[in-house]
Design a protein around this motif. Structure first.
Motif, PDB file in Angstrom:
ATOM      1  N   PRO A   3       0.687  -1.426  -0.283  1.00 28.61           N
ATOM      2  CA  PRO A   3       0.216   0.264  -0.277  1.00 28.61           C
ATOM      3  C   PRO A   3       0.862   1.291   0.181  1.00 28.61           C
ATOM      4  O   PRO A   3       2.055   1.925   0.262  1.00 28.61           O
ATOM      5  CB  PRO A   3      -0.630  -0.166   1.259  1.00 28.61           C
ATOM      6  N   ALA A   4       0.686   2.400  -0.783  1.00 31.88           N
ATOM      7  CA  ALA A   4       1.506   3.506  -0.895  1.00 31.88           C
ATOM      8  C   ALA A   4       0.102   4.726  -0.609  1.00 31.88           C
ATOM      9  O   ALA A   4      -0.870   4.490  -0.729  1.00 31.88           O
ATOM     10  CB  ALA A   4       1.495   3.416  -2.276  1.00 31.88           C
ATOM     11  N   GLN A   5       1.202   5.803  -0.269  1.00 30.36           N
ATOM     12  CA  GLN A   5       0.288   6.866   0.410  1.00 30.36           C
ATOM     13  C   GLN A   5       0.820   7.914  -1.356  1.00 30.36           C
ATOM     14  O   GLN A   5       2.080   8.274  -0.939  1.00 30.36           O
ATOM     15  CB  GLN A   5       0.267   7.376   2.172  1.00 30.36           C
ATOM     16  N   ASP A   6       0.005   8.916  -0.886  1.00 27.81           N
ATOM     17  CA  ASP A   6       0.514   9.487  -2.517  1.00 27.81           C
ATOM     18  C   ASP A   6      -0.032  10.925  -1.706  1.00 27.81           C
ATOM     19  O   ASP A   6      -0.627  11.111  -0.779  1.00 27.81           O
ATOM     20  CB  ASP A   6      -1.429   9.727  -3.319  1.00 27.81           C
ATOM     21  N   HIS A   7       0.712  12.571  -2.185  1.00 28.75           N
ATOM     22  CA  HIS A   7       0.574  13.726  -1.774  1.00 28.75           C
ATOM     23  C   HIS A   7       0.142  14.681  -2.653  1.00 28.75           C
ATOM     24  O   HIS A   7       0.478  14.888  -3.848  1.00 28.75           O
ATOM     25  CB  HIS A   7       1.688  14.350  -1.238  1.00 28.75           C
ATOM     26  N   LYS A   8      -1.524  14.921  -2.967  1.00 36.23           N
ATOM     27  CA  LYS A   8      -1.475  15.111  -4.195  1.00 36.23           C
ATOM     28  C   LYS A   8      -2.127  16.834  -3.563  1.00 36.23           C
ATOM     29  O   LYS A   8      -1.745  17.327  -5.129  1.00 36.23           O
ATOM     30  CB  LYS A   8      -3.589  15.241  -3.628  1.00 36.23           C
ATOM     31  N   ARG A   9      -2.029  17.252  -3.085  1.00 36.42           N
ATOM     32  CA  ARG A   9      -2.034  18.972  -2.814  1.00 36.42           C
ATOM     33  C   ARG A   9      -1.011  19.375  -3.258  1.00 36.42           C
ATOM     34  O   ARG A   9       0.693  18.789  -3.158  1.00 36.42           O
ATOM     35  CB  ARG A   9      -1.855  19.223  -1.561  1.00 36.42           C
ATOM     36  N   LEU A  10      -0.636  20.974  -3.834  1.00 34.54           N
ATOM     37  CA  LEU A  10       0.753  21.480  -4.832  1.00 34.54           C
ATOM     38  C   LEU A  10       1.641  21.309  -3.021  1.00 34.54           C
ATOM     39  O   LEU A  10       2.686  21.468  -3.391  1.00 34.54           O
ATOM     40  CB  LEU A  10       0.179  22.289  -4.661  1.00 34.54           C
ATOM     41  N   LEU A  11       1.101  22.068  -2.156  1.00 37.91           N
ATOM     42  CA  LEU A  11       2.639  22.391  -1.366  1.00 37.91           C
ATOM     43  C   LEU A  11       2.465  21.486   0.211  1.00 37.91           C
ATOM     44  O   LEU A  11       1.573  21.406   0.759  1.00 37.91           O
ATOM     45  CB  LEU A  11       1.521  24.399  -0.799  1.00 37.91           C
ATOM     46  N   ASP A  12       3.283  22.176   0.984  1.00 39.59           N
ATOM     47  CA  ASP A  12       3.508  21.625   2.198  1.00 39.59           C
ATOM     48  C   ASP A  12       2.405  21.701   2.857  1.00 39.59           C
ATOM     49  O   ASP A  12       1.880  22.955   2.960  1.00 39.59           O
ATOM     50  CB  ASP A  12       4.749  22.781   2.301  1.00 39.59           C
ATOM     51  N   GLY A  13       1.844  20.744   3.904  1.00 33.90           N
ATOM     52  CA  GLY A  13       1.184  20.699   4.993  1.00 33.90           C
ATOM     53  C   GLY A  13      -0.170  20.012   3.874  1.00 33.90           C
ATOM     54  O   GLY A  13      -1.551  21.306   4.410  1.00 33.90           O
ATOM     55  N   ASP A  14      -0.009  19.705   3.326  1.00 32.86           N
ATOM     56  CA  ASP A  14      -1.246  19.758   2.191  1.00 32.86           C
ATOM     57  C   ASP A  14      -2.096  20.839   1.376  1.00 32.86           C
ATOM     58  O   ASP A  14      -3.295  20.371   1.735  1.00 32.86           O
ATOM     59  CB  ASP A  14      -2.471  19.019   2.738  1.00 32.86           C
ATOM     60  N   ALA A  15      -1.671  22.498   2.069  1.00 27.90           N
ATOM     61  CA  ALA A  15      -2.352  23.013   1.536  1.00 27.90           C
ATOM     62  C   ALA A  15      -1.962  22.907  -0.192  1.00 27.90           C
ATOM     63  O   ALA A  15      -1.480  22.622  -1.287  1.00 27.90           O
ATOM     64  CB  ALA A  15      -1.372  24.449   1.848  1.00 27.90           C
ATOM     65  N   GLY A  16      -3.186  24.302  -0.822  1.00 25.75           N
ATOM     66  CA  GLY A  16      -2.777  24.800  -2.654  1.00 25.75           C
ATOM     67  C   GLY A  16      -3.749  23.609  -3.188  1.00 25.75           C
ATOM     68  O   GLY A  16      -4.503  23.147  -2.455  1.00 25.75           O
ATOM     69  N   PRO A  17      -3.635  23.843  -4.528  1.00 29.59           N
ATOM     70  CA  PRO A  17      -4.402  22.799  -5.232  1.00 29.59           C
ATOM     71  C   PRO A  17      -4.500  21.258  -5.719  1.00 29.59           C
ATOM     72  O   PRO A  17      -2.881  21.111  -5.212  1.00 29.59           O
ATOM     73  CB  PRO A  17      -4.609  23.337  -6.483  1.00 29.59           C
ATOM     74  N   ASN A  18      -5.172  20.852  -5.967  1.00 29.14           N
ATOM     75  CA  ASN A  18      -5.018  19.680  -5.689  1.00 29.14           C
ATOM     76  C   ASN A  18      -4.315  18.831  -7.325  1.00 29.14           C
ATOM     77  O   ASN A  18      -4.096  19.608  -7.976  1.00 29.14           O
ATOM     78  CB  ASN A  18      -6.226  18.516  -6.086  1.00 29.14           C
ATOM     79  N   THR A  19      -3.179  18.439  -7.144  1.00 35.25           N
ATOM     80  CA  THR A  19      -3.297  18.165  -8.375  1.00 35.25           C
ATOM     81  C   THR A  19      -2.468  16.569  -8.257  1.00 35.25           C
ATOM     82  O   THR A  19      -3.293  15.326  -8.633  1.00 35.25           O
ATOM     83  CB  THR A  19      -1.161  18.236  -8.735  1.00 35.25           C
ATOM     84  N   GLY A  20      -1.437  16.143  -9.913  1.00 38.19           N
ATOM     85  CA  GLY A  20      -2.004  14.328 -10.397  1.00 38.19           C
ATOM     86  C   GLY A  20      -1.164  13.792  -8.937  1.00 38.19           C
ATOM     87  O   GLY A  20      -1.122  12.664  -8.859  1.00 38.19           O
ATOM     88  N   GLY A  21      -0.450  14.344  -8.118  1.00 37.54           N
ATOM     89  CA  GLY A  21       0.698  13.739  -7.357  1.00 37.54           C
ATOM     90  C   GLY A  21       2.428  14.258  -7.134  1.00 37.54           C
ATOM     91  O   GLY A  21       2.562  14.682  -8.311  1.00 37.54           O
ATOM     92  N   MET A  22       2.333  14.943  -5.877  1.00 36.96           N
ATOM     93  CA  MET A  22       3.357  15.796  -6.103  1.00 36.96           C
ATOM     94  C   MET A  22       4.782  13.979  -5.083  1.00 36.96           C
ATOM     95  O   MET A  22       5.803  15.109  -4.029  1.00 36.96           O
ATOM     96  CB  MET A  22       3.299  17.340  -4.802  1.00 36.96           C
TER      97      MET A  22
END
Ligand code: AMP
Ligand code: GLY
Length: 418
Positions: free
Chosen positions: A204-223
């Motif tokens: 199992p994996a975990q993605d970080h979808k938001r653009l900025l640190d702390g899960d701020a900013g817009p959704n992206t394809g995955g950062m």
């Protein structure tokens, strides 16, 4: 064996890299600045890809992105007698149509958020009253990962409906729109290698979808991403398999369209238990860049076993390590990424112990240049998550291009659902 990898992102570079490592001869179409054996055939050119597979006499085609799967590439390859790993068009609807996907979850009893499908602006406005808080607004069709809007209030939900139905910002992908109860919790990506009713869960994996640190900013394809995800106990992982993978596979067999390929459940761990947010019909990007380096055996053998209905003979083995990948994105990503910048430090990042997967890159006479939104994915392995984080960021520290943006907290905290 000669293998054709279809696609040109970081996921496809990770596939090509891992398959070469297992001793295979890899051809990529169209590939990117880092992939081996590039051929200039677009990932959505179904007829061109069938011709290429015939000309290069490959023993297996591995399809990376969702667009060719939804367009029926595997059906076309199969008709030409070529072994292809990935779901057929009828199965790829689980990703290609959120209406189909929600309906499948409902029919086969998969735990998911309450939802309603609407077909126009007025109908959408009226349906907002059915939700206690503003619902998530999802274009049903493929929208390059951008078709899900998570408004904070009713005005935001109305604006989302207007963008979809009036401004037509998502084109025909938003002819139908799913309004979905907003859930709260941690997210995890659970991928399964599937063949008919048989499946094997990947790490199992975990993605970080938001653009900025702390899960701020817009959704992206995955950062960025990491694996294994500590959020899921073994018991919970088995529960996800039993309640979110198995019923879909059984249902697809009953419908006469058995699923072969990767089935990716985007799962939110809510207080009331796990819920499926979406299904994808392929490896995640950047999840592939942490899952494939941890895959201990030869993935091609497992893919072929799935294609030939022999997956029950396969046991997957994983390195007892952690992997972290940090995405380096272009200035302006995700809205308007700037291309054409020279990239420095690729060799130094490798010397720091990282594997640097290319995504939006292209070769030029002066060196490798940026050519897309997500440019590179820098993967580090370690005995535990902290060690993997340290290796990945040591590699990131060596890399640079004008306007480079990346998150500094990948793997350092589990993303909360927002
Ligand atoms: P999807 O493409 O459906 O996975 O949606 C993209 C992202 O939107 C997910 O990774 C979540 O972060 C968020 N999202 C989707 N559905 C919901 C939901 N029902 N409640 C809260 N967040 C959601
Ligand atoms: N990383 C999310 C996806 O591949 O859809």
């Amino acid at each position: 064996m000669r293998i054709l990898v279809v696609g040109g992102g970081g996921r496809e570079h990770a596939l090509a890299w891992r398959l070469e490592q297992a001793g295979h001869d890899v051809v990529c179409a169209p590939g990117n600045g880092g992939t081996p054996g590039n051929r200039p055939v677009a990932a959505d050119d179904v007829a061109g890809l069938v011709r290429l597979a015939e000309e290069t006499r490959v023993g297996l085609v591995v399809v990376g992105p969702e667009v060719p799967l939804v367009a029926g590439l595997v059906d076309a390859l199969d008709a030409a007698g070529i072994a292809a790993f990935g779901p057929r068009q009828a199965c790829a609807r689980l990703e290609g149509s959120k209406v189909f996907s929600k309906d499948a979850m409902l029919r086969w009893g998969v735990p998911t958020a309450d939802s309603v499908t609407v077909h126009g602006f007025e109908e959408g406005l009226a349906a907002l009253d059915r939700f206690a808080t503003a619902p998530v607004v999802k274009a049903s069709g493929l929208a390059a990962g951008k078709g899900v809007l998570v408004p904070d209030d009713r005005a935001g939900a109305e604006a989302a409906l207007r963008a979809m139905f009036v401004e037509r910002a998502f084109g025909s992908a938003a002819d139908e729109v799913v309004l979905e109860e907003r859930l709260v919790g941690r997210e995890v990506s659970v991928l399964a290698l599937c063949s008919g009713t048989t499946y094997r869960l990947l790490v199992p994996a975990q993605d970080h979808k938001r653009l900025l640190d702390g899960d701020a900013g817009p959704n992206t394809g995955g950062m960025g991403a990491f694996a294994p995800s500590g959020t899921l106990s073994t018991g919970l992982l088995d529960q996800v398999g039993d309640t979110m993978i198995a019923p879909i596979l059984d249902g697809m067999v009953r419908d006469g369209t058995p699923y072969v390929g990767i089935l990716y459940a985007g799962v939110m761990l809510t207080d009331a238990g796990p819920r499926v947010l979406e299904y994808n019909c392929r490896f995640g990007d950047p999840e592939a860049q942490v899952i494939l380096p941890l895959w201990a055996g030869d993935p091609a053998e497992a893919f072929l076993a799935a294609v030939h209905g022999r997956l029950d003979e396969v046991t997957l083995e994983w390195l007892p390590q952690a992997a972290v990948t940090v995405v380096l994105a272009a200035e302006g990503y995700p809205d308007r990424p700037r291309a054409g910048e020279l990239i420095a430090g690729l060799d130094a990042a490798a010397a720091a112990g990282c594997t640097v997967f290319h995504a939006g890159t292209a070769a030029s006479p002066e060196g490798v240049r940026t050519a897309g939104g997500r440019v590179l994915a820098v993967t580090g392995l370690g005995t535990d998550l902290d060690a993997a984080v340290a290796t990945a960021y040591a590699g990131v520290g060596e890399l640079s291009f004008a306007g480079m943006q990346f998150r500094r907290d990948i793997g350092r905290r589990s993303p909360e659902g927002t």
